[in-house]
Design a protein around this motif. Structure first.
Motif, PDB file in Angstrom:
ATOM      1  N   LEU A  34      36.353  31.212  27.837  1.00 22.94           N
ATOM      2  CA  LEU A  34      37.193  32.378  27.555  1.00 22.94           C
ATOM      3  C   LEU A  34      37.664  33.035  28.855  1.00 22.94           C
ATOM      4  N   VAL A  35      36.804  33.042  29.868  1.00 23.56           N
ATOM      5  CA  VAL A  35      37.216  33.570  31.173  1.00 23.56           C
ATOM      6  C   VAL A  35      38.373  32.755  31.728  1.00 23.56           C
ATOM      7  N   ILE A  36      38.292  31.445  31.611  1.00 25.83           N
ATOM      8  CA  ILE A  36      39.379  30.579  32.088  1.00 25.83           C
ATOM      9  C   ILE A  36      40.661  30.874  31.319  1.00 25.83           C
ATOM     10  N   THR A  37      40.550  31.140  30.019  1.00 31.37           N
ATOM     11  CA  THR A  37      41.736  31.458  29.215  1.00 31.37           C
ATOM     12  C   THR A  37      42.430  32.712  29.730  1.00 31.37           C
ATOM     13  N   VAL A  38      41.651  33.740  29.996  1.00 33.57           N
ATOM     14  CA  VAL A  38      42.224  34.997  30.517  1.00 33.57           C
ATOM     15  C   VAL A  38      42.884  34.761  31.866  1.00 33.57           C
ATOM     16  N   LEU A  39      42.197  34.017  32.737  1.00 33.76           N
ATOM     17  CA  LEU A  39      42.729  33.776  34.078  1.00 33.76           C
ATOM     18  C   LEU A  39      43.936  32.843  34.065  1.00 33.76           C
ATOM     19  N   ALA A  40      44.079  32.030  33.010  1.00 36.69           N
ATOM     20  CA  ALA A  40      45.267  31.185  32.894  1.00 36.69           C
ATOM     21  C   ALA A  40      46.523  32.037  32.821  1.00 36.69           C
ATOM     22  N   PHE A  41      46.426  33.186  32.164  1.00 32.90           N
ATOM     23  CA  PHE A  41      47.565  34.106  32.104  1.00 32.90           C
ATOM     24  C   PHE A  41      47.660  34.942  33.380  1.00 32.90           C
ATOM     25  N   THR A  42      46.508  35.417  33.862  1.00 24.60           N
ATOM     26  CA  THR A  42      46.505  36.299  35.030  1.00 24.60           C
ATOM     27  C   THR A  42      47.040  35.603  36.274  1.00 24.60           C
ATOM     28  N   SER A  43      46.616  34.358  36.497  1.00 27.17           N
ATOM     29  CA  SER A  43      46.965  33.656  37.735  1.00 27.17           C
ATOM     30  C   SER A  43      48.412  33.220  37.789  1.00 27.17           C
ATOM     31  N   THR A  44      49.092  33.199  36.640  1.00 29.72           N
ATOM     32  CA  THR A  44      50.475  32.712  36.607  1.00 29.72           C
ATOM     33  C   THR A  44      51.470  33.809  36.240  1.00 29.72           C
ATOM     34  N   SER A  45      51.029  35.054  36.270  1.00 23.14           N
ATOM     35  CA  SER A  45      51.909  36.167  35.913  1.00 23.14           C
ATOM     36  C   SER A  45      52.819  36.538  37.077  1.00 23.14           C
ATOM     37  N   ALA A  46      53.845  37.330  36.771  1.00 26.09           N
ATOM     38  CA  ALA A  46      54.747  37.804  37.819  1.00 26.09           C
ATOM     39  C   ALA A  46      53.999  38.671  38.824  1.00 26.09           C
ATOM     40  N   ARG A  47      53.053  39.451  38.335  1.00 23.42           N
ATOM     41  CA  ARG A  47      52.253  40.294  39.235  1.00 23.42           C
ATOM     42  C   ARG A  47      51.433  39.444  40.208  1.00 23.42           C
ATOM     43  N   ALA A  48      50.927  38.309  39.724  1.00 24.21           N
ATOM     44  CA  ALA A  48      50.155  37.422  40.592  1.00 24.21           C
ATOM     45  C   ALA A  48      51.032  36.858  41.701  1.00 24.21           C
ATOM     46  N   LYS A  49      52.232  36.429  41.344  1.00 22.32           N
ATOM     47  CA  LYS A  49      53.146  35.900  42.353  1.00 22.32           C
ATOM     48  C   LYS A  49      53.514  36.959  43.384  1.00 22.32           C
ATOM     49  N   LEU A  50      53.678  38.187  42.915  1.00 20.45           N
ATOM     50  CA  LEU A  50      54.007  39.278  43.831  1.00 20.45           C
ATOM     51  C   LEU A  50      52.858  39.537  44.796  1.00 20.45           C
ATOM     52  N   SER A  51      51.636  39.462  44.298  1.00 20.49           N
ATOM     53  CA  SER A  51      50.485  39.679  45.187  1.00 20.49           C
ATOM     54  C   SER A  51      50.422  38.624  46.280  1.00 20.49           C
ATOM     55  N   ALA A  52      50.759  37.374  45.936  1.00 23.14           N
ATOM     56  CA  ALA A  52      50.761  36.304  46.942  1.00 23.14           C
ATOM     57  C   ALA A  52      51.821  36.561  48.002  1.00 23.14           C
ATOM     58  N   GLU A  53      52.974  37.065  47.584  1.00 18.38           N
ATOM     59  CA  GLU A  53      54.042  37.373  48.540  1.00 18.38           C
ATOM     60  C   GLU A  53      53.638  38.507  49.472  1.00 18.38           C
ATOM     61  N   ARG A  54      52.904  39.472  48.954  1.00 15.69           N
ATOM     62  CA  ARG A  54      52.480  40.615  49.783  1.00 15.69           C
ATOM     63  C   ARG A  54      51.414  40.220  50.781  1.00 15.69           C
ATOM     64  N   VAL A  55      50.579  39.269  50.396  1.00 20.74           N
ATOM     65  CA  VAL A  55      49.462  38.861  51.264  1.00 20.74           C
ATOM     66  C   VAL A  55      49.932  37.931  52.369  1.00 20.74           C
ATOM     67  N   ALA A  56      50.997  37.178  52.124  1.00 20.54           N
ATOM     68  CA  ALA A  56      51.426  36.167  53.095  1.00 20.54           C
ATOM     69  C   ALA A  56      51.626  36.714  54.501  1.00 20.54           C
ATOM     70  N   PRO A  57      52.326  37.857  54.686  1.00 20.78           N
ATOM     71  CA  PRO A  57      52.477  38.373  56.055  1.00 20.78           C
ATOM     72  C   PRO A  57      51.163  38.791  56.694  1.00 20.78           C
ATOM     73  N   LEU A  58      50.212  39.256  55.890  1.00 21.64           N
ATOM     74  CA  LEU A  58      48.909  39.662  56.426  1.00 21.64           C
ATOM     75  C   LEU A  58      48.132  38.447  56.940  1.00 21.64           C
ATOM     76  N   ILE A  59      48.204  37.339  56.181  1.00 25.76           N
ATOM     77  CA  ILE A  59      47.520  36.122  56.589  1.00 25.76           C
ATOM     78  C   ILE A  59      48.169  35.544  57.846  1.00 25.76           C
ATOM     79  N   ALA A  60      49.475  35.691  57.932  1.00 29.43           N
ATOM     80  CA  ALA A  60      50.196  35.174  59.101  1.00 29.43           C
ATOM     81  C   ALA A  60      50.055  36.068  60.321  1.00 29.43           C
ATOM     82  N   GLY A  61      49.425  37.237  60.121  1.00 25.91           N
ATOM     83  CA  GLY A  61      49.190  38.144  61.233  1.00 25.91           C
ATOM     84  C   GLY A  61      50.417  38.951  61.625  1.00 25.91           C
ATOM     85  N   GLN A  62      51.369  39.095  60.694  1.00 20.59           N
ATOM     86  CA  GLN A  62      52.596  39.825  61.017  1.00 20.59           C
ATOM     87  C   GLN A  62      52.434  41.293  60.588  1.00 20.59           C
TER      88      GLN A  62
END
Length: 211
Positions: free
Chosen positions: A183-211
């Motif tokens: 059931l946890v995997i089911t919930v995360l299947a939606f969470t990990s592929t949501s628009a909010r999830a993609k936005l979080s990855a975009e926000r983190v990218a500059p931090l990981i790159a040290g910019q």
């Protein structure tokens, strides 16, 4: 890294899926040889549906991820990884072996479907130059999951492993935990592929790159 929702979700999914996998392999081997009296070779043959499921459905999962994204494969995997432990809660010492083979097939297909989307979610949640690190962390999460699954076997079904108690009945708490992991995997299947999830990855990218 873990501020990226796709990456963090993929890590948790890997832990949950492989914890269920490790517990399943360990406990069913003990059940088939200990309670049912099958030889090691016969037990290995009963595991064939898992191998066949991996052979057929792992490539299919990869193609689905490439065409439709990670969500469909994750949802199919989560449903099957929930259904298999749920069926195991009804397991007894005299369950027909045909029914056991069906359960093995369901679990094998579910497990085969989960690997490609997990890797895809982890890598897509990181900048391209960190794809190797993302994949490595996911691989480590798989190993941690197996360790947790085997540890759960001892902590939840210790009586069945050390006494002559009804093994199938003593293992039921473990299978209910497996249902919860699915059931946890089911919930995360939606969470990990949501628009909010993609936005979080975009926000983190500059931090990981040290910019």
């Amino acid at each position: 890294f873990f501020r990226s929702v796709p990456f963090a979700s993929a890590t948790v999914i890997a832990v949950c899926a492989f914890a269920s996998w490790g517990a399943f392999l360990f406990m069913m081997s003990v059940y088939l040889q200990g309670q049912r009296g099958y030889s090691a070779a016969h037990t290995g043959l009963i595991y064939l549906p898992i191998a066949i499921g991996a052979l057929v459905f792992s490539p299919l999962s990869g193609r689905m991820v490439g065409r439709f994204g990670a969500r469909p494969s994750l949802l199919i995997a989560s449903l099957l990884l929930t259904a298999a432990p749920a069926m195991l809660t009804r397991l007894t010492g005299v369950t027909p072996i045909a029914a056991v083979l069906v359960i093995f097939g369901v679990f094998g297909i579910g497990f085969a479907m989960v690997n490609a989307p997990v890797t895809n979610a982890a890598v897509s949640g990181m900048p391209q130059d960190r794809a190797g690190a993302a994949s490595a962390v996911t691989s480590t999460s798989r190993q941690v999951g197996v360790s947790i699954g085997v540890a759960l076997c001892g902590s939840l079904t210790g009586d069945a492993l050390t006494t002559s108690a009804d093994f199938a009945a003593s293992a039921r708490p473990l299978w209910f935990v497996g249902v919860g992991l699915g059931l946890v995997i089911t919930v995360l299947a939606f969470t990990s592929t949501s628009a909010r999830a993609k936005l979080s990855a975009e926000r983190v990218a500059p931090l990981i790159a040290g910019q």
